[in-house]
Motif scaffolding. Structure first.
Motif, PDB file in Angstrom:
ATOM      1  N   GLY A 108       0.824  -1.205   0.000  1.00 19.11           N
ATOM      2  CA  GLY A 108       0.000   0.000   0.000  1.00 19.11           C
ATOM      3  C   GLY A 108       0.855   1.250   0.000  1.00 19.11           C
ATOM      4  N   CYS A 109       0.268   2.359  -0.404  1.00 19.95           N
ATOM      5  CA  CYS A 109       0.965   3.648  -0.467  1.00 19.95           C
ATOM      6  C   CYS A 109       0.083   4.700   0.188  1.00 19.95           C
ATOM      7  CB  CYS A 109       1.265   4.006  -1.918  1.00 19.95           C
ATOM      8  SG  CYS A 109       2.309   5.461  -2.123  1.00 19.95           S
ATOM      9  N   MET A 110       0.604   5.384   1.188  1.00 24.59           N
ATOM     10  CA  MET A 110      -0.183   6.351   1.957  1.00 24.59           C
ATOM     11  C   MET A 110       0.424   7.736   1.851  1.00 24.59           C
ATOM     12  SD  MET A 110      -1.162   6.319   6.028  1.00 24.59           S
ATOM     13  CE  MET A 110      -2.534   5.191   5.809  1.00 24.59           C
ATOM     14  N   LEU A 144      -5.021   5.810   1.292  1.00 23.12           N
ATOM     15  CA  LEU A 144      -4.225   4.582   1.285  1.00 23.12           C
ATOM     16  C   LEU A 144      -4.582   3.829   0.011  1.00 23.12           C
ATOM     17  CD1 LEU A 144      -2.265   2.595   2.529  1.00 23.12           C
ATOM     18  CD2 LEU A 144      -4.129   1.684   3.924  1.00 23.12           C
ATOM     19  N   ILE A 145      -3.636   3.749  -0.922  1.00 22.49           N
ATOM     20  CA  ILE A 145      -3.857   3.150  -2.234  1.00 22.49           C
ATOM     21  C   ILE A 145      -3.247   1.758  -2.275  1.00 22.49           C
ATOM     22  CG2 ILE A 145      -3.475   3.402  -4.718  1.00 22.49           C
ATOM     23  CD1 ILE A 145      -3.258   6.331  -4.406  1.00 22.49           C
ATOM     24  N   ASP A 146      -3.975   0.823  -2.836  1.00 16.47           N
ATOM     25  CA  ASP A 146      -3.441  -0.504  -3.098  1.00 16.47           C
ATOM     26  C   ASP A 146      -2.649  -0.454  -4.404  1.00 16.47           C
ATOM     27  OD1 ASP A 146      -3.350  -3.488  -2.662  1.00 16.47           O
ATOM     28  OD2 ASP A 146      -4.333  -3.425  -4.619  1.00 16.47           O
ATOM     29  N   VAL A 147      -1.379  -0.811  -4.357  1.00 13.56           N
ATOM     30  CA  VAL A 147      -0.495  -0.660  -5.511  1.00 13.56           C
ATOM     31  C   VAL A 147      -0.909  -1.590  -6.647  1.00 13.56           C
ATOM     32  CG1 VAL A 147       1.884  -0.957  -6.316  1.00 13.56           C
ATOM     33  CG2 VAL A 147       1.435   0.135  -4.113  1.00 13.56           C
ATOM     34  N   CYS A 148      -1.343  -2.799  -6.346  1.00  9.08           N
ATOM     35  CA  CYS A 148      -1.676  -3.767  -7.393  1.00  9.08           C
ATOM     36  C   CYS A 148      -2.917  -3.352  -8.166  1.00  9.08           C
ATOM     37  CB  CYS A 148      -1.864  -5.152  -6.774  1.00  9.08           C
ATOM     38  SG  CYS A 148      -2.306  -6.440  -7.969  1.00  9.08           S
ATOM     39  N   THR A 149      -3.984  -3.002  -7.478  1.00 11.65           N
ATOM     40  CA  THR A 149      -5.257  -2.697  -8.137  1.00 11.65           C
ATOM     41  C   THR A 149      -5.481  -1.218  -8.379  1.00 11.65           C
ATOM     42  OG1 THR A 149      -6.411  -2.565  -6.011  1.00 11.65           O
ATOM     43  CG2 THR A 149      -6.288  -4.724  -7.069  1.00 11.65           C
ATOM     44  N   ARG A 150      -4.638  -0.344  -7.825  1.00 11.50           N
ATOM     45  CA  ARG A 150      -4.799   1.113  -7.909  1.00 11.50           C
ATOM     46  C   ARG A 150      -6.115   1.563  -7.275  1.00 11.50           C
ATOM     47  NH1 ARG A 150      -0.104   0.059  -9.443  1.00 11.50           N
ATOM     48  NH2 ARG A 150       0.954   1.250 -11.070  1.00 11.50           N
ATOM     49  N   THR A 204       9.019  11.112  -6.438  1.00  7.44           N
ATOM     50  CA  THR A 204       8.832  10.122  -7.497  1.00  7.44           C
ATOM     51  C   THR A 204       8.760   8.711  -6.951  1.00  7.44           C
ATOM     52  OG1 THR A 204      11.248  10.127  -7.814  1.00  7.44           O
ATOM     53  CG2 THR A 204       9.948  11.539  -9.255  1.00  7.44           C
ATOM     54  N   TYR A 205       9.264   8.491  -5.738  1.00  5.86           N
ATOM     55  CA  TYR A 205       9.197   7.152  -5.157  1.00  5.86           C
ATOM     56  C   TYR A 205       7.747   6.769  -4.874  1.00  5.86           C
ATOM     57  CZ  TYR A 205      10.716   3.137  -2.390  1.00  5.86           C
ATOM     58  OH  TYR A 205      10.931   1.854  -1.923  1.00  5.86           O
ATOM     59  N   LYS A 206       6.926   7.748  -4.500  1.00  6.35           N
ATOM     60  CA  LYS A 206       5.505   7.522  -4.243  1.00  6.35           C
ATOM     61  C   LYS A 206       4.670   8.208  -5.325  1.00  6.35           C
ATOM     62  CE  LYS A 206       5.346   9.143   0.045  1.00  6.35           C
ATOM     63  NZ  LYS A 206       4.525  10.158  -0.581  1.00  6.35           N
ATOM     64  N   ALA A 207       5.086   8.024  -6.554  1.00  3.66           N
ATOM     65  CA  ALA A 207       4.409   8.709  -7.659  1.00  3.66           C
ATOM     66  C   ALA A 207       2.955   8.314  -7.773  1.00  3.66           C
ATOM     67  CB  ALA A 207       5.136   8.405  -8.971  1.00  3.66           C
ATOM     68  N   ARG A 244       0.387  11.314  -8.033  1.00  5.99           N
ATOM     69  CA  ARG A 244      -0.387  11.463  -9.256  1.00  5.99           C
ATOM     70  C   ARG A 244      -1.885  11.498  -8.959  1.00  5.99           C
ATOM     71  NH1 ARG A 244       0.161  14.184 -13.257  1.00  5.99           N
ATOM     72  NH2 ARG A 244      -1.762  14.928 -12.359  1.00  5.99           N
ATOM     73  N   PHE A 245      -2.313  10.742  -7.959  1.00  4.90           N
ATOM     74  CA  PHE A 245      -3.731  10.757  -7.596  1.00  4.90           C
ATOM     75  C   PHE A 245      -4.156  12.149  -7.131  1.00  4.90           C
ATOM     76  CE2 PHE A 245      -6.757  10.708  -4.059  1.00  4.90           C
ATOM     77  CZ  PHE A 245      -7.888  10.271  -4.725  1.00  4.90           C
ATOM     78  N   PHE A 246      -3.354  12.774  -6.267  1.00  2.00           N
ATOM     79  CA  PHE A 246      -3.710  14.106  -5.789  1.00  2.00           C
ATOM     80  C   PHE A 246      -3.677  15.121  -6.930  1.00  2.00           C
ATOM     81  CE2 PHE A 246      -2.270  12.442  -1.544  1.00  2.00           C
ATOM     82  CZ  PHE A 246      -3.514  12.521  -0.960  1.00  2.00           C
ATOM     83  N   GLY A 247      -2.738  14.962  -7.852  1.00  2.00           N
ATOM     84  CA  GLY A 247      -2.707  15.850  -9.004  1.00  2.00           C
ATOM     85  C   GLY A 247      -3.950  15.704  -9.863  1.00  2.00           C
TER      86      GLY A 247
END
Length: 242
Positions: free
Chosen positions: A100-102, A129-135, A219-222, A226-229
């Protein structure tokens, strides 16, 4: 003329060597020199006056000189690498809830006022909190508090809860109802709400590890950036008053 072109190239290069000077400053110095040269040429009738190129022509020359070396000279090596060097392979996971990415962000163009005092309360902070596999956005929180341990743990708690599919989006993609639970690993930045021992100890109790992204490396948590952008460009910036 070759004389004008040579001066324009010189002042365009001068712009890339001065951090505190703008493109308008470089064009002004170029125009001032051209005026001085034409004033000297007026004493010799056989020398034609040099026509001053437009601001747009000068800016095109500046952009033509933009490369890794000139950008590095003006803004430093770190920013030059971010602009010209590839970031490498992005985050990936072989199944959902593996990674996940938070991240947090203040929601642009939204402000809440106190109706009694008619004073601004502030802008809401969105934690996702985003799931990396399914976006998929597995958990999110909208709060008027600054990013804190509460907002982080509450967002993780919501990601663990099952989703009740009542919207048209859930009807179109029924799999969204199944994406919830405990993450094996969550990637966070180096904010104070993440670096404390309380979060790491709490996640260790439930079997989730915390991975810290490199400092000053968005860029590590792009994926989250990108979601916020997209959220701001498609919704917030198009609202009245933006």
């Amino acid at each position: 003329p070759d004389e004008t072109l040579s001066m324009m190239r010189r002042f365009a290069a001068w712009y890339w060597t001065r951090l505190g000077w703008s493109m308008a400053d470089a064009y002004a110095r170029f125009a001032t020199l051209l005026i001085y040269i034409n004033s000297r040429r007026s004493a010799h009738p056989y020398l034609p006056q040099l026509k001053r190129p437009s601001r747009q022509t000068f800016e095109k020359e500046v952009r033509r000189q933009e490369c890794y070396e000139t950008y590095k000279t003006r803004f430093g090596e770190k920013r030059a690498k971010q602009r010209f060097i590839a970031s490498g392979i992005g985050l990936s996971a072989d199944r959902f809830l593996r990674l996940g990415c938070m991240d947090h962000s203040i929601l642009d163009n939204v402000a809440v006022f106190d109706s009694d005092w008619m004073l601004p309360i502030g802008r809401p902070t969105v934690t996702i909190l985003i799931d990396v596999c399914t976006r998929c956005i597995v958990g999110f929180l909208v709060s008027f508090e600054p990013p804190s341990l509460y907002s982080v743990t509450e967002c993780i708690r919501r990601a663990n809860r099952p989703k009740v599919g009542a919207s048209k989006l859930h009807q179109k993609y029924p799999v969204l109802n199944l994406i919830f639970g405990r993450f094996d690993e969550i990637i966070v930045d180096n904010g104070k709400e993440f670096t404390g021992t309380s979060l790491e100890d709490g996640m260790a109790d439930v079997g989730t590890s915390i991975r810290f992204a490199p400092i000053a490396t968005p860029t590590y948590k792009a994926l989250a950036e990108r979601f916020f952008g997209t959220l701001n460009s498609l919704i917030a910036h198009k609202a009245p008053g933006a």
